[in-house]
Scaffold this motif. Structure first.
Motif, PDB file in Angstrom:
ATOM      1  N   ARG A  38     -13.854  23.442   0.500  1.00  0.00           N
ATOM      2  CA  ARG A  38     -13.673  22.052   0.941  1.00  0.00           C
ATOM      3  C   ARG A  38     -12.788  22.002   2.190  1.00  0.00           C
ATOM      4  N   ALA A  89     -13.818  20.689   5.939  1.00  0.00           N
ATOM      5  CA  ALA A  89     -13.035  19.620   6.579  1.00  0.00           C
ATOM      6  C   ALA A  89     -12.199  20.143   7.758  1.00  0.00           C
ATOM      7  N   LYS A  99      -9.710  22.176   7.625  1.00  0.00           N
ATOM      8  CA  LYS A  99      -8.295  22.073   7.235  1.00  0.00           C
ATOM      9  C   LYS A  99      -7.704  23.405   6.781  1.00  0.00           C
TER      10      LYS A  99
END
Length: 199
Positions: A19, A23, A25
């Protein structure tokens, strides 16, 4: 290193790492190969005296399984915090149980380990509703620093649940003590009667 290995190295689930990648990140540089493999430019730090001081155990807790999503988000926030501070994550413990319960198995196991120097929690009530200061004092004696990320008061809903649990517990003890007290009084009376019959 491959994304699954990276996730394991920093103490997060592969799903969380994926995830974060999607994203953009991830806290470390990463690239995707032509075959679709995600490679993260990360090498675990070599053990040193300094890195040993930064070994962290993350502890996340919610009171009921209904809050499992919150538990995962809490763990993710703490993981991000630990990485941003340059901590080496050695344990990432998630537990479902009341903050008033003093028999939480995951926490007991964690407190018996000696491979970390910092115990990281989001709020002090995630560790315990009462007696956090005493836990902190004992941890210091063991060479472990308790680090609480957010010192503001936590949600009132769970606090209300805990208050109800305290009242219920004390009421049960109070009403349970009355028959026990009567039983003790009967035993004392029987003993006194036995003494008087002997004399």
């Amino acid at each position: 290193m491959k994304l699954p290995d990276y996730a394991k190295a920093i103490g997060i689930s592969y799903t969380t790492a994926w995830r974060w990648w999607k994203a953009n990140k991830l806290p470390h540089p990463a690239r995707q190969t032509e075959s679709g493999l995600i490679i993260v430019d990360y090498s675990p730090p070599a053990p040193s005296i300094e890195s040993k001081k930064n070994r962290v155990a993350i502890y996340s807790r919610v009171s009921s399984s209904e809050n499992k999503d919150n538990l995962n988000r809490q763990s993710e926030r703490l993981t991000e915090y630990a990485i941003a501070n340059g901590y080496q994550i050695v344990r990432n413990v998630k537990e479902i149980g009341s903050g008033l319960n003093d028999h939480r198995k995951q926490l007991e196991t964690l407190l018996q380990q000696d491979d970390y120097d910092i115990l990281l929690v989001e709020h002090k009530d995630r560790l315990a509703r009462f007696g956090t200061h005493y836990l902190d004092v004992l941890l210091v004696r063991l060479g472990v620093k308790l680090e609480i990320v957010n010192l503001t008061d936590n949600g009132q809903d769970e606090l209300m649940q805990d208050l109800v649990a305290v009242v219920t517990s004390f009421a049960a003890r109070l009403y349970g003590e009355r028959p026990a007290a009567r039983k003790i009084e009967r035993i004392i009376a029987e003993l006194k009667n036995g003494e008087s019959e002997c004399s």
